[in-house]
Design an enzyme around this catalytic site. Structure first.
Site, PDB file in Angstrom:
ATOM      1  N   GLU A 165       5.568   8.720 -10.618  1.00  0.00           N
ATOM      2  CA  GLU A 165       5.313   9.152  -9.246  1.00  0.00           C
ATOM      3  C   GLU A 165       5.362  10.668  -9.068  1.00  0.00           C
ATOM      4  OE1 GLU A 165       4.155   7.125  -6.990  1.00  0.00           O
ATOM      5  OE2 GLU A 165       4.345   5.446  -8.378  1.00  0.00           O
TER       6      GLU A 165
ATOM      7  N   TYR B 275      12.148  -2.087  -5.389  1.00  0.00           N
ATOM      8  CA  TYR B 275      11.138  -1.043  -5.189  1.00  0.00           C
ATOM      9  C   TYR B 275      10.032  -1.598  -4.307  1.00  0.00           C
ATOM     10  CZ  TYR B 275       6.903   1.584  -6.540  1.00  0.00           C
ATOM     11  OH  TYR B 275       5.720   2.275  -6.531  1.00  0.00           O
ATOM     12  N   PHE B 276       9.671  -0.854  -3.272  1.00  0.00           N
ATOM     13  CA  PHE B 276       8.590  -1.232  -2.368  1.00  0.00           C
ATOM     14  C   PHE B 276       7.338  -0.467  -2.782  1.00  0.00           C
ATOM     15  CE2 PHE B 276       6.215  -0.536   1.643  1.00  0.00           C
ATOM     16  CZ  PHE B 276       5.983  -1.862   1.990  1.00  0.00           C
ATOM     17  N   ALA B 277       6.324  -1.201  -3.250  1.00  0.00           N
ATOM     18  CA  ALA B 277       5.064  -0.603  -3.712  1.00  0.00           C
ATOM     19  C   ALA B 277       3.967  -0.860  -2.691  1.00  0.00           C
ATOM     20  CB  ALA B 277       4.670  -1.200  -5.055  1.00  0.00           C
ATOM     21  N   TYR B 278       3.216   0.172  -2.347  1.00  0.00           N
ATOM     22  CA  TYR B 278       2.140   0.050  -1.363  1.00  0.00           C
ATOM     23  C   TYR B 278       0.805   0.572  -1.899  1.00  0.00           C
ATOM     24  CZ  TYR B 278       3.483   4.921  -0.857  1.00  0.00           C
ATOM     25  OH  TYR B 278       3.800   6.232  -1.128  1.00  0.00           O
ATOM     26  N   GLY B 279       0.814   1.160  -3.087  1.00  0.00           N
ATOM     27  CA  GLY B 279      -0.404   1.727  -3.677  1.00  0.00           C
ATOM     28  C   GLY B 279      -0.815   0.968  -4.921  1.00  0.00           C
ATOM     29  N   SER B 280      -1.128   1.687  -5.975  1.00  0.00           N
ATOM     30  CA  SER B 280      -1.615   1.050  -7.204  1.00  0.00           C
ATOM     31  C   SER B 280      -0.571   0.132  -7.829  1.00  0.00           C
ATOM     32  CB  SER B 280      -2.072   2.103  -8.212  1.00  0.00           C
ATOM     33  OG  SER B 280      -0.989   2.902  -8.647  1.00  0.00           O
TER      34      SER B 280
END
EC number: 4.3.2.9
Length: 177
Positions: free
Chosen positions: A82, A7-12
């Site tokens: 999400e 999983y690519f996370a860019y926010g919180s």
């Protein structure tokens, strides 16, 4: 067949304490860059009291983020977090470039509403401002992950709305300075 996904996370969800609220199996395996996308903010989040982050396809831009390996058993929790069930975000599979220049296929979430392009992040319209607690969570996660300094400086330029209280989470993040 693997029992996990990337999983690519860019926010919180850059912040380990945040992602593990709903995804206890999450294990950060590194950082990466999603090419030809920009970071933006659009849909108001009642949880965060401001606009939430999204990625938008955009040539010659990029988004840095954390790569998490998560149990397939946690995927429904991540989808729910999400807002997939209410059509806020949709899951995608993208190729994320790792620091060693190789690529890894990752699940990522993009909002279903595509915001209008704003050339400079400082010029976001007020209704697209995230809250102070949300940006602080993203920044703490970016620092925890050791995202590139240039990208962290970009994140620091994101304007904030007037809300600086707590987020509606099951866990107190203790991140307000």
């Amino acid at each position: 067949m693997s029992n996990t996904f990337f999983y690519f996370a860019y926010g919180s969800n850059l912040l380990s304490k945040r992602i593990r609220i709903n995804n206890p199996s999450a294990r950060r395996v590194g950082i990466g860059k999603l090419a030809d996308h920009r970071l933006d903010f659009i849909t108001y989040s009642t949880r965060w009291k401001g606009a939430s982050a999204t990625i938008v396809p955009h040539k010659e831009h990029y988004v840095w983020g954390a790569i998490w390996e998560i149990s397939n058993n946690d995927m429904p929790h991540l989808d729910r977090q999400e807002g997939v069930h209410v059509n806020i975000y949709k899951p995608l599979h993208v190729q994320v470039q790792l620091l060693n220049e190789s690529f890894l296929e990752c699940r990522v979430y993009m909002q279903t509403i595509i915001p209008d392009y704003v050339e400079y992040i400082e010029h976001l319209p007020f209704e697209r401002f995230p809250s102070g607690i949300y940006i602080t969570t993203i920044l703490k996660g970016a620092e925890e992950c050791n995202l590139p300094e240039k990208y962290v400086k970009f994140l620091k330029r994101v304007p904030k709305n007037d809300y600086f209280g707590n987020a509606e989470l099951k866990l107190e993040l203790d991140i307000i300075d």
